[in-house]
Design an enzyme around this catalytic site. Structure first.
Site, short mmCIF file in Angstrom:
data_model
loop_
_atom_site.label_atom_id
_atom_site.label_comp_id
_atom_site.label_asym_id
_atom_site.label_seq_id
_atom_site.Cartn_x
_atom_site.Cartn_y
_atom_site.Cartn_z
N ARG A 148 0.85 -1.27 0.17
CA ARG A 148 0.07 0.00 0.21
C ARG A 148 0.80 1.17 -0.13
O ARG A 148 0.53 2.29 -0.61
CB ARG A 148 -1.10 0.03 1.31
CG ARG A 148 -1.58 1.55 1.74
CD ARG A 148 -2.41 1.89 0.57
NE ARG A 148 -2.79 3.11 0.99
CZ ARG A 148 -4.24 3.66 0.82
NH1 ARG A 148 -5.16 2.64 1.00
NH2 ARG A 148 -4.60 4.73 0.93
N TYR A 151 3.27 3.98 -2.97
CA TYR A 151 2.96 5.57 -3.57
C TYR A 151 3.51 6.42 -2.48
O TYR A 151 4.18 7.19 -3.08
CB TYR A 151 1.19 5.57 -3.66
CG TYR A 151 0.52 6.57 -3.90
CD1 TYR A 151 0.98 7.42 -5.33
CD2 TYR A 151 -0.38 7.61 -3.19
CE1 TYR A 151 0.31 8.41 -5.89
CE2 TYR A 151 -0.71 8.72 -3.70
CZ TYR A 151 -0.35 9.01 -4.79
OH TYR A 151 -1.17 10.36 -5.16
N ASP A 300 -4.24 0.66 5.32
CA ASP A 300 -5.10 1.97 5.34
C ASP A 300 -4.67 2.99 6.10
O ASP A 300 -3.89 2.69 7.38
CB ASP A 300 -6.36 1.35 5.45
CG ASP A 300 -7.49 2.37 4.56
OD1 ASP A 300 -7.10 3.39 4.18
OD2 ASP A 300 -8.61 2.07 4.97
N1 UDP Z 1 -13.27 2.22 0.35
C1 UDP Z 1 -14.19 1.43 0.59
N2 UDP Z 1 -15.04 0.81 -0.47
C2 UDP Z 1 -14.71 1.25 -1.88
C3 UDP Z 1 -13.42 1.90 -2.13
C4 UDP Z 1 -12.90 2.52 -1.06
O1 UDP Z 1 -14.69 1.53 1.63
O2 UDP Z 1 -15.59 0.68 -2.73
C5 UDP Z 1 -12.55 2.76 1.46
C6 UDP Z 1 -10.93 2.43 1.28
O3 UDP Z 1 -10.45 1.48 1.79
C7 UDP Z 1 -10.33 3.86 1.99
C8 UDP Z 1 -11.47 5.00 1.64
O4 UDP Z 1 -12.41 4.15 1.27
O5 UDP Z 1 -10.44 3.41 3.54
C9 UDP Z 1 -10.99 5.99 0.80
O6 UDP Z 1 -10.23 5.25 -0.71
P1 UDP Z 1 -10.00 6.06 -1.71
O7 UDP Z 1 -9.83 4.96 -2.82
O8 UDP Z 1 -10.81 7.09 -1.95
O9 UDP Z 1 -8.39 6.53 -1.45
P2 UDP Z 1 -7.49 7.08 -0.13
O10 UDP Z 1 -8.33 8.07 0.50
O11 UDP Z 1 -7.46 5.76 0.67
O12 UDP Z 1 -6.21 7.40 -0.71
#
Ligand code: UDP
Length: 345
Positions: A148, A151, A300
């Site tokens: 994870r 990036y 996360d």
């Molecule tokens: N997430 C979720 N369902 C989805 C996609 C993402 O619960 O269908 C969660 C993900 O695990 C994270 C949060 O939403 O905790 C935000 O994810 P995003 O992909 O927007 O990017 P991030 O903020 O983690 O960079």
């Protein structure tokens, strides 16, 4: 604004992308600069202006970065592979796109005395639990096998390289750290105009459009604070209009007022979608583990709250748009763009 602004050029690398295309509209509306947009596709960049030129190519194209750093006084780098599913599924490409491919840009801006406005990420703070402050908070990433963090690590190292060029070789730079920018045209709908798992907004929109359960990773307990793309681009345009104040700075751009759990976000989106689209029936939510949803190596950030006092002070800026205010327009944008394609499936 000065008379000489119209003779200067801002090059937006990634100008056809989600943030790049919104930024270009803001630059054309709020400044007199000429704008050079570089990207491989321009479907999202619908604005037109005699001051806007599109160059359709990759930043890896030989000679491209030499040409744009010769022609433009300000370089805004927004290119990135920035959907979390890629961080553990295609980590080599993530490190290359977010670090390796941008190395020549940093050197060229230094050599040529260009101002580099680089889009980094709030993800660099990793799992740091408190309010995130640009010049104080530690950047806390997980172990190497938790891919994870490829990036965040690539973005952090590029920030450190830019900083080092600034301190030791005279590079004029500003580093922007966006915090979950929400708006129309973000990402894609999987199976229609893209493949793989996009960020949460497009995931939830796909579920709404197809009337499928919204998937809540680890129960949707993680929290994010969402800033509207309008507030975000307003801040970046203010940066570009304030070179003296913003050079040498790392600046968080986000909206700490819009802090919600992902479950709360899902519930809001369902309610707004139903009220806008008159959709009968119930939507359901499905809990799923992070590893099941994204694959091995996922991890996360439990919460991401920006300290935006620096942005307020340097830019005279304050984010205004609440989540409840921004979501209807965003949801309608997806409905308008995708419902025909969804209906034909
Ligand atoms: N997430 C979720 N369902 C989805 C996609 C993402 O619960 O269908 C969660 C993900 O695990 C994270 C949060 O939403 O905790 C935000 O994810 P995003 O992909 O927007 O990017 P991030 O903020 O983690 O960079």
């Amino acid at each position: 604004m000065t008379d000489s602004d119209s003779t200067k050029s801002v090059c937006v690398l990634g100008g056809g992308g989600y943030l790049g295309s919104h930024l270009i509209r803001g630059l054309l509306e709020e400044t007199e600069y000429r704008v050079l947009a570089v990207d491989q596709t321009f479907e999202k960049l619908t604005v037109s202006s005699p001051r806007l030129k599109r160059v359709q190519t990759s930043i890896q194209e030989p000679g491209l970065l030499e040409t744009v750093t010769a022609d433009s006084e300000i370089l805004v780098s927004t290119t990135a592979l920035c959907t979390p599913a890629l961080y553990n599924q295609r980590p080599v490409e993530v490190i290359e796109a977010n670090f390796v491919d941008l190395l020549p840009l940093v050197s060229l801006c230094t050599e040529r005395g260009r101002w580099l406005v680089h889009f980094s990420t709030s993800e660099v703070y990793g799992t740091f639990p408190d309010e995130m402050k640009e010049d104080e908070s530690p950047l806390v990433l997980g172990p190497v096998h938790k891919e994870r963090w490829t990036y965040a690590c690539a973005k952090q190292l590029l920030e450190r390289l830019i900083w080092a060029h600034g301190q030791h070789r005279g590079l004029a730079f500003t580093i922007v750290r966006p915090f979950n920018v929400f708006g129309p045209r973000m990402d894609y709908i999987e199976g229609i105009d893209g493949a793989g798992i996009p960020r949460v907004l497009a995931c939830f929109m796909r579920s709404l459009l197809y009337r499928e359960p919204l998937q809540l990773v680890d129960g949707g307990r993680s929290r994010r604070s969402f800033v509207s793309v309008g507030d975000f681009t307003d801040a970046v345009v203010r940066i570009i209009k304030r070179p003296e104040r913003c050079r040498g700075e790392v600046i968080n751009i986000g909206n700490p007022q819009n802090d919600v759990s992902i479950r709360e976000l899902a519930e809001k989106m369902v309610a707004i979608y139903q009220s806008l689209c008159g959709s009968a029936g119930r939507f359901s939510f499905q809990n799923i583990s992070g590893e099941m949803f994204y694959g091995p190596g996922y991890d996360d950030s439990p919460r991401r709250i920006p300290d935006i006092s620096k942005a307020r002070r340097l830019l005279g800026w304050n984010p205004r748009v609440t989540l409840d205010e921004m979501l209807p327009d965003i949801i309608l944008d997806y409905v308008n763009r995708y419902s025909a394609a969804v209906g034909s499936r």
